[in-house]
Design a protein around this motif. Structure first.
Motif, PDB file in Angstrom:
ATOM      1  N   SER A   1      38.100  47.054  30.339  1.00 22.55           N
ATOM      2  CA  SER A   1      37.679  45.953  31.210  1.00 22.55           C
ATOM      3  C   SER A   1      37.734  44.627  30.466  1.00 22.55           C
ATOM      4  O   SER A   1      38.214  43.617  30.999  1.00 22.55           O
ATOM      5  CB  SER A   1      36.263  46.201  31.730  1.00 22.55           C
ATOM      6  N   ILE A   2      37.266  44.633  29.222  1.00 22.65           N
ATOM      7  CA  ILE A   2      37.278  43.404  28.424  1.00 22.65           C
ATOM      8  C   ILE A   2      38.715  42.938  28.169  1.00 22.65           C
ATOM      9  O   ILE A   2      38.998  41.727  28.232  1.00 22.65           O
ATOM     10  CB  ILE A   2      36.502  43.614  27.103  1.00 22.65           C
ATOM     11  N   ILE A   3      39.608  43.876  27.930  1.00 21.92           N
ATOM     12  CA  ILE A   3      41.023  43.502  27.737  1.00 21.92           C
ATOM     13  C   ILE A   3      41.550  42.772  28.965  1.00 21.92           C
ATOM     14  O   ILE A   3      42.218  41.738  28.844  1.00 21.92           O
ATOM     15  CB  ILE A   3      41.881  44.748  27.429  1.00 21.92           C
ATOM     16  N   LEU A   4      41.216  43.281  30.144  1.00 24.45           N
ATOM     17  CA  LEU A   4      41.697  42.620  31.370  1.00 24.45           C
ATOM     18  C   LEU A   4      40.991  41.288  31.600  1.00 24.45           C
ATOM     19  O   LEU A   4      41.590  40.366  32.168  1.00 24.45           O
ATOM     20  CB  LEU A   4      41.509  43.534  32.577  1.00 24.45           C
ATOM     21  N   ILE A   5      39.750  41.176  31.162  1.00 19.98           N
ATOM     22  CA  ILE A   5      39.029  39.903  31.330  1.00 19.98           C
ATOM     23  C   ILE A   5      39.675  38.810  30.487  1.00 19.98           C
ATOM     24  O   ILE A   5      39.862  37.694  30.950  1.00 19.98           O
ATOM     25  CB  ILE A   5      37.541  40.065  30.953  1.00 19.98           C
ATOM     26  N   ILE A   6      40.020  39.145  29.244  1.00 17.00           N
ATOM     27  CA  ILE A   6      40.533  38.104  28.347  1.00 17.00           C
ATOM     28  C   ILE A   6      42.034  37.900  28.457  1.00 17.00           C
ATOM     29  O   ILE A   6      42.566  36.927  27.931  1.00 17.00           O
ATOM     30  CB  ILE A   6      40.126  38.376  26.878  1.00 17.00           C
ATOM     31  N   ALA A   7      42.725  38.816  29.132  1.00 22.53           N
ATOM     32  CA  ALA A   7      44.197  38.704  29.215  1.00 22.53           C
ATOM     33  C   ALA A   7      44.640  37.681  30.244  1.00 22.53           C
ATOM     34  O   ALA A   7      43.980  37.307  31.130  1.00 22.53           O
ATOM     35  CB  ALA A   7      44.786  40.065  29.585  1.00 22.53           C
TER      36      ALA A   7
ATOM     37  N   LEU B   1      40.908  40.030  40.006  1.00 19.13           N
ATOM     38  CA  LEU B   1      40.882  40.788  38.756  1.00 19.13           C
ATOM     39  C   LEU B   1      39.653  40.457  37.927  1.00 19.13           C
ATOM     40  O   LEU B   1      38.962  41.356  37.449  1.00 19.13           O
ATOM     41  CB  LEU B   1      42.158  40.533  37.956  1.00 19.13           C
ATOM     42  N   ILE B   2      39.353  39.193  37.778  1.00 20.19           N
ATOM     43  CA  ILE B   2      38.221  38.796  36.936  1.00 20.19           C
ATOM     44  C   ILE B   2      36.903  39.295  37.518  1.00 20.19           C
ATOM     45  O   ILE B   2      36.034  39.784  36.786  1.00 20.19           O
ATOM     46  CB  ILE B   2      38.202  37.272  36.678  1.00 20.19           C
ATOM     47  N   PHE B   3      36.754  39.213  38.831  1.00 24.45           N
ATOM     48  CA  PHE B   3      35.508  39.655  39.452  1.00 24.45           C
ATOM     49  C   PHE B   3      35.303  41.165  39.274  1.00 24.45           C
ATOM     50  O   PHE B   3      34.224  41.626  38.918  1.00 24.45           O
ATOM     51  CB  PHE B   3      35.469  39.281  40.935  1.00 24.45           C
ATOM     52  N   ALA B   4      36.358  41.924  39.521  1.00 20.28           N
ATOM     53  CA  ALA B   4      36.261  43.381  39.410  1.00 20.28           C
ATOM     54  C   ALA B   4      36.012  43.817  37.973  1.00 20.28           C
ATOM     55  O   ALA B   4      35.189  44.696  37.712  1.00 20.28           O
ATOM     56  CB  ALA B   4      37.532  44.037  39.957  1.00 20.28           C
TER      57      ALA B   4
ATOM     58  N   ILE C   1      38.198  48.558  44.814  1.00 16.74           N
ATOM     59  CA  ILE C   1      38.858  47.781  45.872  1.00 16.74           C
ATOM     60  C   ILE C   1      39.300  46.419  45.326  1.00 16.74           C
ATOM     61  O   ILE C   1      40.400  45.951  45.614  1.00 16.74           O
ATOM     62  CB  ILE C   1      37.932  47.638  47.102  1.00 16.74           C
ATOM     63  N   GLY C   2      38.445  45.819  44.502  1.00 12.98           N
ATOM     64  CA  GLY C   2      38.797  44.535  43.884  1.00 12.98           C
ATOM     65  C   GLY C   2      40.013  44.646  42.977  1.00 12.98           C
ATOM     66  O   GLY C   2      40.887  43.781  42.997  1.00 12.98           O
ATOM     67  N   LEU C   3      40.075  45.726  42.181  1.00 15.39           N
ATOM     68  CA  LEU C   3      41.241  45.908  41.300  1.00 15.39           C
ATOM     69  C   LEU C   3      42.510  46.183  42.094  1.00 15.39           C
ATOM     70  O   LEU C   3      43.590  45.733  41.713  1.00 15.39           O
ATOM     71  CB  LEU C   3      40.993  47.042  40.306  1.00 15.39           C
ATOM     72  N   LEU C   4      42.380  46.928  43.180  1.00 11.33           N
ATOM     73  CA  LEU C   4      43.551  47.153  44.041  1.00 11.33           C
ATOM     74  C   LEU C   4      44.011  45.837  44.658  1.00 11.33           C
ATOM     75  O   LEU C   4      45.204  45.533  44.669  1.00 11.33           O
ATOM     76  CB  LEU C   4      43.218  48.170  45.132  1.00 11.33           C
ATOM     77  N   ALA C   5      43.064  45.051  45.137  1.00 11.65           N
ATOM     78  CA  ALA C   5      43.406  43.757  45.735  1.00 11.65           C
ATOM     79  C   ALA C   5      44.020  42.811  44.708  1.00 11.65           C
ATOM     80  O   ALA C   5      44.846  41.958  45.054  1.00 11.65           O
ATOM     81  CB  ALA C   5      42.162  43.127  46.358  1.00 11.65           C
ATOM     82  N   ALA C   6      43.642  42.980  43.439  1.00 15.17           N
ATOM     83  CA  ALA C   6      44.133  42.092  42.380  1.00 15.17           C
ATOM     84  C   ALA C   6      45.637  42.219  42.157  1.00 15.17           C
ATOM     85  O   ALA C   6      46.247  41.321  41.577  1.00 15.17           O
ATOM     86  CB  ALA C   6      43.376  42.359  41.079  1.00 15.17           C
ATOM     87  N   PHE C   7      46.246  43.305  42.620  1.00 10.02           N
ATOM     88  CA  PHE C   7      47.699  43.400  42.527  1.00 10.02           C
ATOM     89  C   PHE C   7      48.370  42.338  43.394  1.00 10.02           C
ATOM     90  O   PHE C   7      49.488  41.922  43.121  1.00 10.02           O
ATOM     91  CB  PHE C   7      48.190  44.794  42.927  1.00 10.02           C
ATOM     92  N   TRP C   8      47.684  41.885  44.451  1.00 12.82           N
ATOM     93  CA  TRP C   8      48.219  40.866  45.344  1.00 12.82           C
ATOM     94  C   TRP C   8      47.505  39.529  45.194  1.00 12.82           C
ATOM     95  O   TRP C   8      48.095  38.484  45.395  1.00 12.82           O
ATOM     96  CB  TRP C   8      48.135  41.332  46.796  1.00 12.82           C
TER      97      TRP C   8
ATOM     98  N   VAL D   1      34.712  42.063  35.446  1.00 17.34           N
ATOM     99  CA  VAL D   1      33.366  41.673  34.998  1.00 17.34           C
ATOM    100  C   VAL D   1      32.335  42.640  35.571  1.00 17.34           C
ATOM    101  O   VAL D   1      31.412  43.072  34.863  1.00 17.34           O
ATOM    102  CB  VAL D   1      33.051  40.206  35.375  1.00 17.34           C
ATOM    103  N   LEU D   2      32.498  43.015  36.834  1.00 15.36           N
ATOM    104  CA  LEU D   2      31.605  44.009  37.435  1.00 15.36           C
ATOM    105  C   LEU D   2      31.653  45.317  36.652  1.00 15.36           C
ATOM    106  O   LEU D   2      30.617  45.890  36.310  1.00 15.36           O
ATOM    107  CB  LEU D   2      31.980  44.250  38.899  1.00 15.36           C
ATOM    108  N   PHE D   3      32.858  45.784  36.328  1.00 12.27           N
ATOM    109  CA  PHE D   3      32.988  47.028  35.566  1.00 12.27           C
ATOM    110  C   PHE D   3      32.379  46.902  34.175  1.00 12.27           C
ATOM    111  O   PHE D   3      31.740  47.833  33.686  1.00 12.27           O
ATOM    112  CB  PHE D   3      34.453  47.454  35.457  1.00 12.27           C
ATOM    113  N   ALA D   4      32.561  45.774  33.531  1.00  8.10           N
ATOM    114  CA  ALA D   4      31.978  45.576  32.199  1.00  8.10           C
ATOM    115  C   ALA D   4      30.452  45.661  32.262  1.00  8.10           C
ATOM    116  O   ALA D   4      29.826  46.329  31.430  1.00  8.10           O
ATOM    117  CB  ALA D   4      32.428  44.232  31.617  1.00  8.10           C
TER     118      ALA D   4
END
Length: 113
Positions: free
Chosen positions: A107-113, A68-71, A56-63, A73-76
């Protein structure tokens, strides 16, 4: 680059939605793995809920980009736990942890990007 990041985001959404679904449905394969991990069955529901929260967090991150960072980090954190469960608790072959390693790296790629 944002197209690549969006594709990674979609991959994570699909993978974790699938993972949460098979946990919530208590598919026999997942129950067998969970028994090998030696975790209580109620914990499978907790992990599935956390995975769904991340989806849900990643879906919300599109808007709302801050999600994005919260989701991720949770996945990592979840994938570090999954790798530990496969390799140390269940003593599985490292091949069974490859999916968790890939999801951790994405997940790490999205965290640092």
């Amino acid at each position: 680059m944002s197209v690549v990041l969006s594709i990674i985001q979609i991959i994570l959404i699909c993978m974790f939605a699938f993972s949460a679904t098979i946990k919530f449905l208590r598919k026999p394969m997942m129950v067998n793995h969970w028994n090998e991990y030696r975790y209580p069955m109620w914990f499978m529901f907790v992990i599935a809920t956390l995975e769904l929260t991340g989806v849900i967090g990643l879906l919300a991150a599109f808007w709302f980009q801050r999600m994005l960072i919260f989701a991720t980090v949770l996945f990592a954190i979840l994938m570090i736990g999954a790798i530990h469960a496969h390799l140390f608790r269940a003593k599985h072959s490292p091949l069974l942890a490859i999916n968790a390693v890939i999801m951790l790296l994405l997940s790490i790629i999205l965290i640092i990007a």
